[in-house]
Motif scaffolding. Structure first.
Motif, PDB file in Angstrom:
ATOM      1  N   LYS A 178      -4.647   6.416  -2.107  1.00  0.00           N
ATOM      2  CA  LYS A 178      -4.035   5.177  -1.664  1.00  0.00           C
ATOM      3  C   LYS A 178      -4.110   4.136  -2.780  1.00  0.00           C
ATOM      4  O   LYS A 178      -5.181   3.930  -3.358  1.00  0.00           O
ATOM      5  N   ARG A 179      -2.975   3.497  -3.081  1.00  0.00           N
ATOM      6  CA  ARG A 179      -2.943   2.454  -4.120  1.00  0.00           C
ATOM      7  C   ARG A 179      -1.984   1.346  -3.721  1.00  0.00           C
ATOM      8  O   ARG A 179      -1.264   1.468  -2.725  1.00  0.00           O
ATOM      9  N   HIS A 180      -1.938   0.292  -4.555  1.00  0.00           N
ATOM     10  CA  HIS A 180      -0.946  -0.756  -4.350  1.00  0.00           C
ATOM     11  C   HIS A 180       0.451  -0.177  -4.589  1.00  0.00           C
ATOM     12  O   HIS A 180       0.654   0.648  -5.480  1.00  0.00           O
TER      13      HIS A 180
ATOM     14  N   GLU B 246       0.844  -1.178   0.000  1.00  0.00           N
ATOM     15  CA  GLU B 246       0.000   0.000   0.000  1.00  0.00           C
ATOM     16  C   GLU B 246       0.886   1.236   0.000  1.00  0.00           C
ATOM     17  O   GLU B 246       1.918   1.259   0.664  1.00  0.00           O
TER      18      GLU B 246
ATOM     19  N   GLN C 136      -1.612   2.407 -12.256  1.00  0.00           N
ATOM     20  CA  GLN C 136      -2.940   2.213 -11.652  1.00  0.00           C
ATOM     21  C   GLN C 136      -3.854   3.400 -11.940  1.00  0.00           C
ATOM     22  O   GLN C 136      -5.043   3.230 -12.218  1.00  0.00           O
ATOM     23  N   HIS C 137      -3.292   4.604 -11.890  1.00  0.00           N
ATOM     24  CA  HIS C 137      -4.068   5.812 -12.169  1.00  0.00           C
ATOM     25  C   HIS C 137      -4.581   5.794 -13.614  1.00  0.00           C
ATOM     26  O   HIS C 137      -5.770   6.009 -13.867  1.00  0.00           O
TER      27      HIS C 137
ATOM     28  N   ILE D  37       2.218   3.614  -9.406  1.00  0.00           N
ATOM     29  CA  ILE D  37       1.120   4.549  -9.132  1.00  0.00           C
ATOM     30  C   ILE D  37       0.518   5.043 -10.450  1.00  0.00           C
ATOM     31  O   ILE D  37      -0.708   5.052 -10.638  1.00  0.00           O
TER      32      ILE D  37
ATOM     33  N   ASP E 181      -7.193   3.098 -14.414  1.00  0.00           N
ATOM     34  CA  ASP E 181      -8.530   3.509 -13.957  1.00  0.00           C
ATOM     35  C   ASP E 181      -9.259   4.326 -15.028  1.00  0.00           C
ATOM     36  O   ASP E 181     -10.461   4.157 -15.229  1.00  0.00           O
TER      37      ASP E 181
ATOM     38  N   LYS F  49     -11.991   8.240  -5.526  1.00  0.00           N
ATOM     39  CA  LYS F  49     -11.283   7.605  -4.408  1.00  0.00           C
ATOM     40  C   LYS F  49     -11.298   8.475  -3.154  1.00  0.00           C
ATOM     41  O   LYS F  49     -10.772   8.070  -2.121  1.00  0.00           O
TER      42      LYS F  49
END
Ligand code: NI
Length: 173
Positions: free
Chosen positions: A105-107, A87, A135-136, A132, A139, A149
């Motif tokens: 918050k992300r992996h 995290e 993942q951004h 990061i 999405d 989020k």
């Protein structure tokens, strides 16, 4: 190559999920080149096709942000996040939310499978800013935005400031 206009929240086209890319021909090559030029001009560390109003599953990232670092452009077509671990909380920005920074918050580590701009499949394990950014941007391909989020209050404040900014821009035009 050409710089294309980036959609700003709350443009509804940012909510349209992307369709898989099946044609890796010249049109896609032009799109990738235009996306890179648009991202570098902004400047930003990532850009999804969705942000240009193109509902296709591809994004680009370049997390080499230091002045002396060579560029590190990575193209992810039809990406799939296979798994995530850990995290991390990072103060994220988004070219569709000009001026905004939000703690998200992300992996910390993700494994991704995708195709490159010519259709070849690759896998990568990413950490740090690259994880990061992946993942951004991923999405975006599902029509999800960083505002989703936030908590209720954070969402309301960011929404209001973006709407206000947009009406100020419209008046100035
Ligand atoms: Ni974004």
């Amino acid at each position: 190559m050409a710089i294309r206009p980036i959609l700003h929240y709350p443009d509804k086209r940012l909510r349209i999920p992307g369709e898989p890319v099946t044609d890796f021909g010249p049109e896609l090559q032009t799109l990738v080149d235009d996306m890179a030029e648009t991202m570098y001009a902004a400047p930003g560390v990532g850009l999804a096709a969705t942000q240009l109003g193109i509902a296709k599953r591809l994004f680009i990232v370049d997390t080499a942000t230091g002045d002396d670092e060579p560029s590190d452009l990575r193209v992810f077509v039809n990406p799939e996040i296979l798994d995530g671990e850990g995290e991390v909380v990072f103060d994220e920005g988004c070219l569709s939310f000009p001026g905004a920074r939000e703690e998200i918050k992300r992996h910390a580590v993700v494994r991704v499978r995708a195709q490159d701009r010519h259709g070849a499949t690759f896998e990568v394990e990413a950490d740090g800013l690259l994880a990061i950014a992946i993942q951004h941007e991923n999405d975006h391909l599902d029509g999800k935005l960083m505002i989703d989020k936030l908590g209720v209050l954070g969402r309301r404040l960011l929404h209001r400031s973006m709407v206000k900014r947009q009406s100020a821009e419209a008046t100035a035009r």
